[in-house]
Design an enzyme around this catalytic site. Structure first.
Site, PDB file in Angstrom:
ATOM      1  CE  LYS A  50      34.237   1.459 -56.868  1.00  0.00           C
ATOM      2  NZ  LYS A  50      35.496   1.091 -56.202  1.00  0.00           N
ATOM      3  CD  GLN A  94      37.854  -1.853 -56.512  1.00  0.00           C
ATOM      4  OE1 GLN A  94      37.417  -0.727 -56.668  1.00  0.00           O
ATOM      5  NE2 GLN A  94      37.175  -2.798 -55.886  1.00  0.00           N
ATOM      6  CG  ASP A 117      37.483   3.541 -50.874  1.00  0.00           C
ATOM      7  OD1 ASP A 117      36.262   3.452 -51.114  1.00  0.00           O
ATOM      8  OD2 ASP A 117      38.330   2.787 -51.375  1.00  0.00           O
TER       9      ASP A 117
END
Length: 282
Positions: A50, A94, A117
């Site tokens: 990422k 995460q 997200d």
């Protein structure tokens, strides 16, 4: 093999290139912060990828890596600081988190306007209501693959195999929004194979390697394999038995190289969308 291969890696590269061109025209760098707690190996690889993709596209990206023993209160305090930081446009916590931290508490703590997200209950509700909002990255990536591959969705029978909040449910909402007739199937579905055979578009997202066999696929169907499973011999495979399915399907995504690269590309898309919306520059 008769199925057309849907190359998510190539589509993701084109999206990242378009994003880099757009970011280069801005007077600021969209800010992305990834919060990682602990040492989950898969998370480590994913976070590095990422950061690499975000930096290459011109984003201001950084990872905040907290120790595995971090308390829930400490994590929530970190998220609060990022919520208040005007330079941060996108926050990603995460997963998975250590057991002492409630996942739902961490997700709910993120400012919905920075929730790249797309997991915050407010953004989930907006998606369910058909309203604009930040959409979970993997389902958004699947929609890109379908669109850029010329798959006709209006009126198509779509089956989503899996009902998670991360993929299955938002995937079904997006397909419904594209005028598909959508069924969500799962482990308790009666005659699961027969349900899958009804699909003109089948999205498999169950996390079980090779679960979907070739005889579960309708001839000519479009098969999107969201699963990424590592076998004991180190190979990465999807939820679909690829060779069997490819002999029947009209089009199929591979694993790796299908949906996976799209998730990061769409994370960057969400971050740019959030940055423009926050600044009134959309």
């Amino acid at each position: 093999m008769s199925a057309r291969i849907l190359d998510g890696k190539a589509i993701a590269a084109r999206i990242r290139a378009r994003l880099a061109e757009r970011v280069a025209t801005l007077s600021f760098r969209p800010g992305l912060r990834v919060v990682r707690v602990g040492e989950d190996p898969a998370s480590g690889v994913y976070v590095r990828n990422k950061d690499k993709a975000a930096t290459a596209a011109g984003f201001d990206s950084a990872t905040i890596h907290l120790p595995a023993e971090t308390s829930e209160a400490e994590l929530l305090a970190t998220i609060a600081r990022l919520n208040a930081d005007p330079a941060v446009d996108g926050i990603l916590v995460q997963l998975p988190l250590p057991p002492q931290i409630r996942t739902e508490a961490a997700i709910a703590a993120v400012d919905p306007a920075k929730d790249v997200d797309g997991f915050h209950p407010l953004n989930a509700g907006r998606l369910a209501a058909g309203q604009p909002g930040l959409v979970p990255c993997t389902p958004r990536g699947v929609m890109h693959i379908l669109a850029e591959s010329g798959v006709a969705l209006r009126g198509a029978r779509a089956v989503v195999l899996g009902r998670s909040q991360i993929v299955g449910r938002p995937m079904a909402q997006l397909l419904l929004g594209a005028d598909c007739t959508v069924t969500i199937a799962h482990s308790r579905t009666k005659d699961l194979a027969a349900e899958c055979r009804r699909a003109e578009v089948l999205v498999a997202a169950v996390g079980r390697p090779g679960m979907v066999r070739g005889d579960w696929i309708a001839p000519g169907a479009v098969v999107i394999d969201v699963g990424i499973n590592r076998l004991p011999d180190g190979r990465l495979v999807g939820d679909v038995a690829f060779a069997e399915a490819a002999a029947v399907a009209g089009a199929i995504t591979p694993v790796p190289g299908g949906v996976g690269p799209m998730t990061i590309a769409c994370l960057l898309e969400n971050t740019l969308d959030a940055a423009l919306a926050r600044r009134g520059a959309g």
